[in-house]
Scaffold this motif. Sequence first.
Motif, short mmCIF file in Angstrom:
data_model
loop_
_atom_site.label_atom_id
_atom_site.label_comp_id
_atom_site.label_asym_id
_atom_site.label_seq_id
_atom_site.Cartn_x
_atom_site.Cartn_y
_atom_site.Cartn_z
N LEU A 181 0.84 -1.20 0.00
CA LEU A 181 0.00 0.00 0.00
C LEU A 181 0.87 1.25 0.00
CD1 LEU A 181 -2.81 1.27 0.09
CD2 LEU A 181 -2.74 1.05 2.58
N THR A 182 1.95 1.23 0.73
CA THR A 182 2.87 2.37 0.75
C THR A 182 3.47 2.60 -0.63
OG1 THR A 182 3.36 1.97 3.08
CG2 THR A 182 4.91 3.36 1.87
N ARG A 183 3.80 1.52 -1.32
CA ARG A 183 4.32 1.64 -2.69
C ARG A 183 3.29 2.30 -3.59
NH1 ARG A 183 3.49 -0.96 -7.30
NH2 ARG A 183 5.12 -0.83 -8.87
N GLU A 184 2.04 1.87 -3.51
CA GLU A 184 0.98 2.47 -4.32
C GLU A 184 0.83 3.96 -4.02
OE1 GLU A 184 -2.73 0.34 -3.95
OE2 GLU A 184 -1.69 -1.58 -4.12
N LYS A 185 0.86 4.31 -2.74
CA LYS A 185 0.73 5.71 -2.34
C LYS A 185 1.91 6.53 -2.83
CE LYS A 185 -2.29 5.06 1.59
NZ LYS A 185 -2.53 5.31 3.01
N PHE A 186 3.11 5.95 -2.78
CA PHE A 186 4.29 6.65 -3.28
C PHE A 186 4.11 6.98 -4.76
CE2 PHE A 186 8.35 6.79 -5.44
CZ PHE A 186 9.04 7.73 -4.69
N HIS A 187 3.72 6.00 -5.55
CA HIS A 187 3.57 6.24 -6.99
C HIS A 187 2.44 7.21 -7.30
CE1 HIS A 187 6.68 3.72 -8.68
NE2 HIS A 187 6.37 2.77 -7.81
N ARG A 188 1.35 7.14 -6.56
CA ARG A 188 0.26 8.11 -6.77
C ARG A 188 0.73 9.52 -6.42
NH1 ARG A 188 -4.51 4.67 -4.21
NH2 ARG A 188 -3.09 4.96 -2.52
N GLU B 249 13.88 3.42 -8.92
CA GLU B 249 14.61 3.17 -7.67
C GLU B 249 13.67 2.69 -6.57
OE1 GLU B 249 17.75 3.00 -6.77
OE2 GLU B 249 18.54 3.62 -8.70
N TYR B 250 12.49 3.31 -6.48
CA TYR B 250 11.53 2.90 -5.45
C TYR B 250 11.13 1.44 -5.68
CZ TYR B 250 8.04 3.05 -1.85
OH TYR B 250 7.35 2.80 -0.70
N ASP B 251 10.82 1.10 -6.92
CA ASP B 251 10.40 -0.28 -7.20
C ASP B 251 11.52 -1.29 -6.93
OD1 ASP B 251 7.84 0.50 -7.81
OD2 ASP B 251 8.15 0.51 -9.97
N ASN B 252 12.76 -0.94 -7.25
CA ASN B 252 13.89 -1.83 -6.95
C ASN B 252 14.04 -2.03 -5.45
OD1 ASN B 252 14.49 -2.10 -9.68
ND2 ASN B 252 16.05 -0.50 -9.65
N THR C 152 15.15 5.21 -1.91
CA THR C 152 16.29 4.33 -1.64
C THR C 152 16.53 4.03 -0.16
OG1 THR C 152 17.81 6.22 -1.64
CG2 THR C 152 17.51 5.04 -3.73
N SER C 153 16.10 4.89 0.73
CA SER C 153 16.41 4.72 2.16
C SER C 153 15.93 3.41 2.78
CB SER C 153 15.88 5.90 2.97
OG SER C 153 16.68 7.02 2.72
N PRO C 154 14.78 2.85 2.39
CA PRO C 154 14.39 1.58 3.01
C PRO C 154 15.39 0.44 2.80
CG PRO C 154 12.46 2.63 2.09
CD PRO C 154 13.67 3.43 1.63
N ARG C 155 16.39 0.64 1.95
CA ARG C 155 17.44 -0.37 1.79
C ARG C 155 18.23 -0.56 3.08
NH1 ARG C 155 19.49 -0.46 -4.29
NH2 ARG C 155 17.53 0.11 -5.26
N ILE C 156 18.15 0.41 3.97
CA ILE C 156 18.86 0.31 5.24
C ILE C 156 18.33 -0.84 6.09
CG2 ILE C 156 17.44 1.88 6.65
CD1 ILE C 156 20.12 3.07 7.68
N ILE C 157 17.13 -1.31 5.76
CA ILE C 157 16.55 -2.44 6.48
C ILE C 157 17.50 -3.63 6.47
CG2 ILE C 157 14.70 -4.19 6.35
CD1 ILE C 157 12.80 -1.90 5.56
N LYS C 158 18.21 -3.81 5.37
CA LYS C 158 19.15 -4.94 5.28
C LYS C 158 20.19 -4.87 6.39
CE LYS C 158 22.32 -7.27 2.15
NZ LYS C 158 22.91 -7.30 0.81
N LEU D 61 10.73 -6.62 0.22
CA LEU D 61 9.87 -7.81 0.27
C LEU D 61 10.70 -9.09 0.36
CD1 LEU D 61 6.97 -6.92 -2.21
CD2 LEU D 61 6.99 -6.80 0.31
N ASP D 62 11.85 -9.11 -0.28
CA ASP D 62 12.76 -10.25 -0.14
C ASP D 62 13.24 -10.37 1.30
OD1 ASP D 62 12.53 -10.89 -2.83
OD2 ASP D 62 14.47 -10.02 -3.39
N PHE D 63 13.58 -9.23 1.92
CA PHE D 63 14.00 -9.25 3.32
C PHE D 63 12.87 -9.76 4.20
CE2 PHE D 63 16.55 -5.15 2.25
CZ PHE D 63 17.51 -5.88 1.58
N LEU D 64 11.66 -9.32 3.92
CA LEU D 64 10.49 -9.74 4.70
C LEU D 64 10.30 -11.25 4.60
CD1 LEU D 64 7.93 -8.96 6.35
CD2 LEU D 64 6.76 -8.66 4.15
N ASP D 65 10.43 -11.78 3.40
CA ASP D 65 10.26 -13.23 3.20
C ASP D 65 11.33 -14.05 3.90
OD1 ASP D 65 7.98 -12.79 1.68
OD2 ASP D 65 9.03 -12.93 -0.24
#
Length: 171
Positions: free
Chosen positions: A15-22, A105-108, A52-58, A114-118
């Motif tokens: 949902l956050t991804r959808e909101k970002f693109h909208r 970049e957002y989609d990447n 790009t910042s959510p990449r810090i989750i890794k 999602l890979d981290f989540l899985d």
Amino acid sequence: MSNAVRIALRSEIELTREKFHRFLVTIPDEALGLPSKDPAWTNGELLYLMSTSPRIIKSFLKKYTSETRLNYVSKAITGPLIQKANELMIRTRGHKITRWVIAEEYDNTHVLVLDFLDAVSDNDFGKTLQLPDLDPLLSGQVTIEDIFHYVKRHFYTYRSQINVVRQLSEN
């Protein structure tokens, strides 16, 4: 914990991804180079940072798998140092920032998150860990679940700093 936490987090992240693109499509191209509400950044730079910042989750998840390594790193790398590195990376790419680049970049980043989540076990979402002060939106004692809520919190925090309407009406 059950798979329900993973499902809820995945839904929130999608949902956050959808909101970002909208949100992104509402911003005129000419507004990307204008200053944001944070005078240190342009709107385009902030949007790129948002993508790009959510990449810090890794790196946060590495702490839960490798306590010793991150403790050493967190003593050597402080919040201001990370902030300076982010600023340098974004500023060097600033002349190339377009809506298309930001969206890609957002989609990447989204796919990586999602890979981290899985990769997290259902039983680990409630585990707590102490994070260094790398990002004011996610530091101190947090759960693995909190780490994934960062995506949504990060989006809303930075979205409020984009300053398009006022600037375009002044020009």
